[in-house]
Design a protein around this motif. Structure first.
Motif, PDB file in Angstrom:
ATOM      1  N   GLY A  51     -24.660 -21.682  14.134  1.00  0.00           N
ATOM      2  CA  GLY A  51     -24.272 -22.203  12.916  1.00  0.00           C
ATOM      3  C   GLY A  51     -25.208 -22.475  11.963  1.00  0.00           C
ATOM      4  O   GLY A  51     -25.183 -22.342  10.811  1.00  0.00           O
ATOM      5  N   THR A  52     -26.289 -22.754  12.616  1.00  0.00           N
ATOM      6  CA  THR A  52     -27.522 -23.008  11.572  1.00  0.00           C
ATOM      7  C   THR A  52     -28.038 -21.525  10.765  1.00  0.00           C
ATOM      8  O   THR A  52     -28.319 -21.583   9.650  1.00  0.00           O
ATOM      9  N   ASN A  54     -26.168 -18.761  10.495  1.00  0.00           N
ATOM     10  CA  ASN A  54     -24.998 -18.612   9.484  1.00  0.00           C
ATOM     11  C   ASN A  54     -25.232 -19.400   7.989  1.00  0.00           C
ATOM     12  O   ASN A  54     -24.844 -18.877   7.150  1.00  0.00           O
ATOM     13  N   ARG A  95     -22.415 -16.038  22.073  1.00  0.00           N
ATOM     14  CA  ARG A  95     -23.391 -16.889  21.321  1.00  0.00           C
ATOM     15  C   ARG A  95     -24.647 -16.743  21.620  1.00  0.00           C
ATOM     16  O   ARG A  95     -25.007 -16.785  22.845  1.00  0.00           O
ATOM     17  N   ASN A 300     -30.542 -28.875  13.790  1.00  0.00           N
ATOM     18  CA  ASN A 300     -29.076 -28.167  13.871  1.00  0.00           C
ATOM     19  C   ASN A 300     -27.908 -29.481  13.713  1.00  0.00           C
ATOM     20  O   ASN A 300     -27.143 -28.854  12.898  1.00  0.00           O
ATOM     21  N   SER A 304     -25.533 -29.157  10.072  1.00  0.00           N
ATOM     22  CA  SER A 304     -23.996 -29.229  10.167  1.00  0.00           C
ATOM     23  C   SER A 304     -23.412 -30.528   9.278  1.00  0.00           C
ATOM     24  O   SER A 304     -22.419 -30.126   8.878  1.00  0.00           O
ATOM     25  N   ARG A 307     -23.479 -28.863   5.764  1.00  0.00           N
ATOM     26  CA  ARG A 307     -22.420 -27.832   5.761  1.00  0.00           C
ATOM     27  C   ARG A 307     -21.211 -28.535   5.381  1.00  0.00           C
ATOM     28  O   ARG A 307     -20.376 -28.189   4.483  1.00  0.00           O
ATOM     29  N   PRO A 389     -18.673 -25.830  17.832  1.00  0.00           N
ATOM     30  CA  PRO A 389     -18.090 -25.827  16.435  1.00  0.00           C
ATOM     31  C   PRO A 389     -18.129 -26.769  15.606  1.00  0.00           C
ATOM     32  O   PRO A 389     -18.010 -27.972  15.864  1.00  0.00           O
ATOM     33  N   LEU A 390     -18.202 -26.191  14.138  1.00  0.00           N
ATOM     34  CA  LEU A 390     -18.032 -27.416  13.088  1.00  0.00           C
ATOM     35  C   LEU A 390     -16.716 -28.074  13.007  1.00  0.00           C
ATOM     36  O   LEU A 390     -15.696 -27.346  13.163  1.00  0.00           O
TER      37      LEU A 390
END
Length: 392
Positions: A51-52, A54, A95, A300, A304, A307, A389-390
């Motif tokens: 996620g980071t 991305n 992942r 991380n 998040s 984001r 997941p976010l």
């Protein structure tokens, strides 16, 4: 000065927020109390969740990351002189994680910000956030020997654990939860190629050790040490001998040695501040939460937060919709507490307890044995390490 979003702190959280807002057409100003040279040299984390990665791609800040980052398929657990691989893609549906130093992320974001982004002021020390519940909060700051003001629609406090943002919450409007661990980490940087392809987490009677890396030619190591340890008491030879002892396994494996270029001691603690919003002041990253580094969650978790915050401020700017902004604190804290729990679990499972007895020792081994024997337990570790997941 006047802006839509005033960002206090020019670390990765504040810089990433500025970049995402800039690309969404939301004007902002970043205030960083340190010099550019200082923030670009400050050694911090290096393990990035997917996620980071991305988020940095979304911000247009991943060119060097994609070219130089080291993609890892898992981690290695060592205990009882055995080694065990935790396969992230196989346990999480594909992942992975990426090794890319936080210092490099900051360099990339600073360069983009100075090239075509909104104002970034170095050596601009925020003194206070005034009127956070008003429609136009003000950040007082010192820059070039003068006290100045930045009037904002919103203030993003990305100024870390010791910054002024959290102190702007009046007494009675917030609560903090904290835990101090009875040991610290001695961290060393060495100019030597890594002795492993993936991070090694080693648990033994002598204490915990971690083998990480920053690049194909630079290794990063950590040793569990008592609180109050002076890094100057650890000669290079002592560091290498202790690492050798803690990584030892009944297999053919050699720890490479090389010049040690830096040593420091990091206290181990957890801290969560609730809520993460007061009026038009919103906290992100270390300003709101600190976790022990065992789970590699600090950077991380900050990303998040950013984001969610960037999406919320963008939605308000484009459509006037405030629902995501109104639930920002609640959404982020759900993930914060899960990351805090995971970091605490990893820390307690892997570190020798200073006052522990034989029962504590056997319980730690039982937890480690369950991780390697149970696909369900291994999958839970992998899912949390690779990143939940976010929430939006």
């Amino acid at each position: 000065m006047r802006t839509t979003v005033g960002i206090i702190g020019g670390g990765p959280a504040g810089l990433l927020l500025a970049r995402l807002l800039h690309r969404a057409g939301v004007d902002c100003v970043v205030l960083e109390r340190r010099t550019r040279e200082y923030v670009e040299r400050r050694q911090r984390a290096g393990m990035l969740e997917q996620g980071t990665v991305n988020a940095l791609r979304e911000a247009g800040a991943a060119e060097r990351l994609d070219a130089e980052g080291l993609v890892h398929q898992g981690i290695e657990l060592r205990f009882d002189r055995e080694r065990h691989h935790i396969d992230f893609p196989g346990l999480t549906g594909g992942r992975t994680v990426t090794i890319y130093a936080q210092t490099e992320i900051v360099k990339d974001l600073v360069a983009l910000q100075l090239a075509d982004g909104p104002p970034l002021l170095f050596e601009a020390a925020a003194l206070a956030v005034e009127g956070p519940r008003s429609e136009a909060p003000v950040v007082r700051f010192l820059h070039q020997g003068r006290e100045r003001t930045l009037t904002c629609d919103w203030v993003a406090g990305c100024d870390g654990f010791h910054g002024v943002s959290r102190r702007a919450f009046p007494a009675g409007t917030c609560r903090s939860y904290a835990h101090e661990y009875p040991y610290s980490w001695l961290g060393v940087m060495a100019e030597v190629p890594p002795s492993c392809e993936e991070l090694i987490y080693a648990r033994g009677d002598r204490g915990f050790a971690l083998h990480s890396m920053r690049s194909p030619s630079v290794s990063r190591f950590y040793l569990q040490v008592p609180n109050g340890t002076d890094p100057g008491d650890w000669a290079d030879s002592r560091v290498w001998d202790e690492l050798d002892a803690r990584f030892a396994i009944d297999a053919d494996w050699t720890l490479r040695r090389g010049p040690i270029t830096a040593k420091s001691v990091t206290a181990m603690r957890s801290h969560v501040h609730e809520p993460m919003r007061h009026g038009r002041l919103l906290l992100a990253g270390d300003a709101a939460h600190i976790v022990p580094p065992t789970g590699a969650k600090g950077l991380n978790l900050a990303v998040s937060d950013i984001r969610v915050l960037a999406r919320a401020l963008t939605a308000l700017h484009r459509t006037g919709e405030s629902q995501l902004l109104d639930t920002y604190s609640e959404l982020c804290l759900q993930r914060v507490w899960q990351a805090t729990r995971f970091s605490d679990d990893m820390t307690r499972m892997l570190h020798a307890q200073p006052n522990g007895d034989a029962f504590d020792h056997r319980m730690q081994l039982a937890r480690l044995r369950r991780v390697i024997a149970s696909r369900h337990a291994a999958a839970e570790l992998a899912a949390n390490y690779a990143g939940l997941p976010l929430p939006v």
